[in-house]
Design a protein around this motif. Structure first.
Motif, PDB file in Angstrom:
ATOM      1  N   ASN A 164      -4.710 -31.096 -11.893  1.00 23.70           N
ATOM      2  CA  ASN A 164      -5.754 -30.109 -12.184  1.00 23.70           C
ATOM      3  C   ASN A 164      -6.857 -30.193 -11.135  1.00 23.70           C
ATOM      4  O   ASN A 164      -7.124 -31.265 -10.581  1.00 23.70           O
ATOM      5  CB  ASN A 164      -6.364 -30.351 -13.576  1.00 23.70           C
ATOM      6  CG  ASN A 164      -5.366 -30.119 -14.686  1.00 23.70           C
ATOM      7  OD1 ASN A 164      -4.496 -29.266 -14.570  1.00 23.70           O
ATOM      8  ND2 ASN A 164      -5.485 -30.879 -15.757  1.00 23.70           N
ATOM      9  N   TRP A 165      -7.522 -29.040 -10.884  1.00 21.66           N
ATOM     10  CA  TRP A 165      -8.652 -29.026  -9.957  1.00 21.66           C
ATOM     11  C   TRP A 165      -9.894 -29.521 -10.672  1.00 21.66           C
ATOM     12  O   TRP A 165     -10.238 -29.031 -11.741  1.00 21.66           O
ATOM     13  CB  TRP A 165      -8.891 -27.615  -9.417  1.00 21.66           C
ATOM     14  CG  TRP A 165      -7.817 -27.141  -8.501  1.00 21.66           C
ATOM     15  CD1 TRP A 165      -6.841 -26.236  -8.773  1.00 21.66           C
ATOM     16  CD2 TRP A 165      -7.599 -27.562  -7.152  1.00 21.66           C
ATOM     17  NE1 TRP A 165      -6.023 -26.063  -7.690  1.00 21.66           N
ATOM     18  CE2 TRP A 165      -6.462 -26.868  -6.667  1.00 21.66           C
ATOM     19  CE3 TRP A 165      -8.243 -28.464  -6.292  1.00 21.66           C
ATOM     20  CZ2 TRP A 165      -5.966 -27.031  -5.376  1.00 21.66           C
ATOM     21  CZ3 TRP A 165      -7.754 -28.630  -5.003  1.00 21.66           C
ATOM     22  CH2 TRP A 165      -6.637 -27.926  -4.561  1.00 21.66           C
ATOM     23  N   ARG A 166     -10.543 -30.544 -10.087  1.00 21.54           N
ATOM     24  CA  ARG A 166     -11.746 -31.136 -10.689  1.00 21.54           C
ATOM     25  C   ARG A 166     -12.928 -31.018  -9.739  1.00 21.54           C
ATOM     26  O   ARG A 166     -12.809 -31.232  -8.532  1.00 21.54           O
ATOM     27  CB  ARG A 166     -11.507 -32.623 -11.005  1.00 21.54           C
ATOM     28  CG  ARG A 166     -10.416 -32.866 -12.019  1.00 21.54           C
ATOM     29  CD  ARG A 166     -10.857 -32.386 -13.386  1.00 21.54           C
ATOM     30  NE  ARG A 166      -9.831 -32.651 -14.374  1.00 21.54           N
ATOM     31  CZ  ARG A 166      -9.935 -32.310 -15.650  1.00 21.54           C
ATOM     32  NH1 ARG A 166     -10.998 -31.662 -16.077  1.00 21.54           N
ATOM     33  NH2 ARG A 166      -8.966 -32.584 -16.498  1.00 21.54           N
ATOM     34  N   LEU A 167     -14.074 -30.699 -10.307  1.00 23.44           N
ATOM     35  CA  LEU A 167     -15.302 -30.573  -9.525  1.00 23.44           C
ATOM     36  C   LEU A 167     -15.682 -31.927  -8.940  1.00 23.44           C
ATOM     37  O   LEU A 167     -15.788 -32.922  -9.670  1.00 23.44           O
ATOM     38  CB  LEU A 167     -16.423 -30.065 -10.442  1.00 23.44           C
ATOM     39  CG  LEU A 167     -17.744 -29.701  -9.793  1.00 23.44           C
ATOM     40  CD1 LEU A 167     -17.584 -28.508  -8.872  1.00 23.44           C
ATOM     41  CD2 LEU A 167     -18.785 -29.406 -10.878  1.00 23.44           C
ATOM     42  N   ILE A 168     -15.867 -31.990  -7.606  1.00 22.13           N
ATOM     43  CA  ILE A 168     -16.242 -33.272  -6.988  1.00 22.13           C
ATOM     44  C   ILE A 168     -17.576 -33.208  -6.254  1.00 22.13           C
ATOM     45  O   ILE A 168     -18.128 -34.242  -5.878  1.00 22.13           O
ATOM     46  CB  ILE A 168     -15.157 -33.769  -6.007  1.00 22.13           C
ATOM     47  CG1 ILE A 168     -14.985 -32.779  -4.846  1.00 22.13           C
ATOM     48  CG2 ILE A 168     -13.842 -34.037  -6.725  1.00 22.13           C
ATOM     49  CD1 ILE A 168     -14.227 -33.361  -3.667  1.00 22.13           C
ATOM     50  N   VAL A 224     -15.314 -40.670  -7.478  1.00 22.08           N
ATOM     51  CA  VAL A 224     -14.978 -39.621  -6.519  1.00 22.08           C
ATOM     52  C   VAL A 224     -14.747 -40.243  -5.153  1.00 22.08           C
ATOM     53  O   VAL A 224     -15.634 -40.899  -4.603  1.00 22.08           O
ATOM     54  CB  VAL A 224     -16.094 -38.562  -6.446  1.00 22.08           C
ATOM     55  CG1 VAL A 224     -15.810 -37.563  -5.323  1.00 22.08           C
ATOM     56  CG2 VAL A 224     -16.234 -37.843  -7.774  1.00 22.08           C
ATOM     57  N   ARG A 225     -13.536 -40.052  -4.615  1.00 20.14           N
ATOM     58  CA  ARG A 225     -13.191 -40.576  -3.308  1.00 20.14           C
ATOM     59  C   ARG A 225     -13.882 -39.772  -2.203  1.00 20.14           C
ATOM     60  O   ARG A 225     -14.098 -38.575  -2.333  1.00 20.14           O
ATOM     61  CB  ARG A 225     -11.671 -40.523  -3.139  1.00 20.14           C
ATOM     62  CG  ARG A 225     -11.165 -40.996  -1.789  1.00 20.14           C
ATOM     63  CD  ARG A 225      -9.639 -41.066  -1.756  1.00 20.14           C
ATOM     64  NE  ARG A 225      -9.018 -39.808  -2.081  1.00 20.14           N
ATOM     65  CZ  ARG A 225      -8.883 -38.805  -1.218  1.00 20.14           C
ATOM     66  NH1 ARG A 225      -9.393 -38.887   0.013  1.00 20.14           N
ATOM     67  NH2 ARG A 225      -8.254 -37.696  -1.575  1.00 20.14           N
ATOM     68  N   LYS A 226     -14.229 -40.446  -1.131  1.00 16.06           N
ATOM     69  CA  LYS A 226     -14.878 -39.777   0.005  1.00 16.06           C
ATOM     70  C   LYS A 226     -13.955 -38.730   0.623  1.00 16.06           C
ATOM     71  O   LYS A 226     -12.738 -38.803   0.508  1.00 16.06           O
ATOM     72  CB  LYS A 226     -15.261 -40.805   1.079  1.00 16.06           C
ATOM     73  CG  LYS A 226     -16.379 -41.744   0.662  1.00 16.06           C
ATOM     74  CD  LYS A 226     -16.709 -42.697   1.801  1.00 16.06           C
ATOM     75  CE  LYS A 226     -17.837 -43.644   1.407  1.00 16.06           C
ATOM     76  NZ  LYS A 226     -18.170 -44.584   2.515  1.00 16.06           N
ATOM     77  N   LEU A 227     -14.575 -37.753   1.279  1.00 19.00           N
ATOM     78  CA  LEU A 227     -13.794 -36.743   1.987  1.00 19.00           C
ATOM     79  C   LEU A 227     -13.158 -37.355   3.229  1.00 19.00           C
ATOM     80  O   LEU A 227     -13.799 -38.117   3.959  1.00 19.00           O
ATOM     81  CB  LEU A 227     -14.675 -35.569   2.418  1.00 19.00           C
ATOM     82  CG  LEU A 227     -15.181 -34.603   1.349  1.00 19.00           C
ATOM     83  CD1 LEU A 227     -15.804 -33.388   2.010  1.00 19.00           C
ATOM     84  CD2 LEU A 227     -14.082 -34.176   0.404  1.00 19.00           C
TER      85      LEU A 227
END
Length: 481
Positions: free
Chosen positions: A462-466, A407-410
């Protein structure tokens, strides 16, 4: 246009018709004149006789049998739309109520003494076991929230999780464990702080005993360190209705009755909305829109004046958003086939209103909040959240190494999707500092400080939970009444 398909639901319609032909069930009478909310509990007879008071979600990978197990317990088919039948998947949130009983005859042994029936069944039917003759005692009245398992429908699943008190995790016995959405759904209910979980090892009739035992070991390994660790694992066949009585026993014994607030101002989260008018209906036959959802706190009564927020969202000439909350009165309350004079927290309720049906059709009110006039939370257009990101993406099979699944940082100007209650909306990250982020929402949200939210990012279309976060504060949007 997505229309119900009569041929595909012929069996379900026949069951409804058969139940309608039977004498009307003997249910407890509700009387608004004698109602005292301070004496109500989730197991009060005049409550669970007509209304479910516990919401149980069915979660898991696509085609693992979620809708089938709900049908086996409640005798209600949650798949109701043409596209769902054609693709054999759940797309919209399904819902079904069931009463769970236990036979009072001491000679009627477990687990067969536990039995589930439709929501409109008598409160004390006769036991159906041959030679028993005992009376059944009503112990629970539950609502099932049937969530879609497909990866592209993760936002819909998160909307359903907003009203769950417990969850049944379906794992197909004829596939390896875990499948992608099995892991993603476990993470989602952990975010929603769900602790009461029952694992169902479904389709056990399709595999040999050795394979079932091997998968049982896979399940135990998979749930280690998760919110589901220590949850009971029940081998079932939803199609053949094997061990459905065991599920009923575990719902009674393992899922505690939630603590409910009956005395506060009522608030309902809308997860479905409908226009119930038939095409060609005359003007004097038209009915107002119906909002379906679960009451979070308080008691709704027929005749109450209500407000729905954010309501109708418009833009001024200069581009600024403005919300006009909807005001109406409760015309009717229903829990599936049972009419109510008052509705309490828990269970899925249909609220008949005088709202223009065009504002309710096709789930247009989903994500709104319904409650007493002037008592609902503020409407926000931007939020400041304290967030936590997952280490790796869930529900994604990486083919080119581990880097792809991290998961990439915001970052500033990132586009995300947030789930707040039953609301799904896009947002843009306007600032990030350590574990704090400012989010500019694409559409206004009725919420409050301290509310939990889920964060998703677009990955491979697709939208993935991060990750998830907690609302610290935000910018309140003005309303026009």
């Amino acid at each position: 246009m997505d229309e119900p398909v009569p041929p595909a639901v012929a069996n379900n319609m026949a069951a409804v018709a058969a139940s309608a032909a039977k004498p009307k069930a003997q249910l407890e009478i509700q009387d608004l004149k004698t109602l005292d909310v301070t004496t109500l509990t989730p197991t009060s007879k005049n409550v669970i006789s007509r209304q479910a008071t516990i919401n149980i979600g069915t979660i898991g990978h696509v085609a693992h049998g979620k809708s089938t197990v709900v049908k086996a317990i409640s005798d209600v088919l949650t798949v109701r739309w043409s596209t769902e039948f054609k693709r054999n998947i759940t797309i919209k949130l399904g819902y079904a109520n069931a009463k769970i009983y236990k036979c009072e005859n001491p000679e009627c042994h477990r687990p067969g003494c536990y039995k589930s029936y439709r929501s409109s069944t008598d409160d004390s039917p006769l036991c159906e076991r041959p030679g028993c003759g005992g009376r059944m005692k009503l112990l629970r009245h539950v609502s099932f929230v049937d969530c879609p398992g497909h990866d592209v429908l993760m936002a819909t699943m998160l909307n359903g999780a907003a009203v769950m008190d417990a969850a049944m995790l379906l794992i197909a016995g004829n596939e390896s464990c875990p499948q992608p959405q099995t892991a993603e759904h476990i993470a989602a209910i952990e975010i929603m702080n769900l602790r009461n979980i029952i694992i169902l090892q479904n389709k056990i009739d399709l595999v040999k005993e050795a394979a079932a035992k091997e998968q049982y070991g896979q399940i135990l390994k998979f749930i280690q360190g998760t919110v589901a660790e220590g949850a009971p694992i029940i081998p079932i066949s939803a199609q053949m209705k094997y061990n459905i009585d065991v599920i009923c026993e575990y719902i009674v014994k393992k899922i505690p009755i939630p603590v409910r607030d009956f005395t506060s101002e009522p608030r309902l989260i809308v997860i479905r909305s409908f226009d119930v008018n038939k095409p060609g209906a005359k003007v004097d036959e038209l009915k107002g829109g119906v909002a379906g959802g679960s009451i979070i706190k308080g008691v709704l009564r027929v005749g109450d004046e209500i407000e729905v927020r954010p309501g109708v969202i418009t833009k001024d000439l200069d581009g600024r958003m403005r919300c006009s909350p909807l005001f109406s009165r409760i015309i009717s309350l229903y829990a599936e086939e049972n009419d109510l004079q008052y509705a309490v927290p828990g269970g899925l309720i249909g609220v008949g209103t005088k709202i223009d049906p065009s504002l309710c059709r096709a789930d247009r009110l989903v994500g709104q909040v319904l409650g007493s006039v002037g008592k609902l939370p503020e409407i926000f257009i931007s939020l400041e959240v304290n967030f936590f990101l997952l280490r790796r993406l869930l529900g994604v099979k990486s083919e080119s190494g581990e880097k792809q699944s991290k998961v990439r940082k915001l970052l500033k100007d990132d586009t995300l999707m947030v789930n707040i209650g039953s609301t799904s909306t896009g947002c843009r990250v306007t600032a990030v500092k350590h574990d704090l982020a400012k989010l500019a929402l694409l559409s206004p949200v009725c919420t409050q400080e301290g509310e939990k939210i889920a964060l998703s990012r677009r990955v491979d279309k697709n939208w993935r939970l991060i990750g998830w976060g907690t609302i610290q504060k935000g910018t309140i949007l003005s309303t026009s009444d």
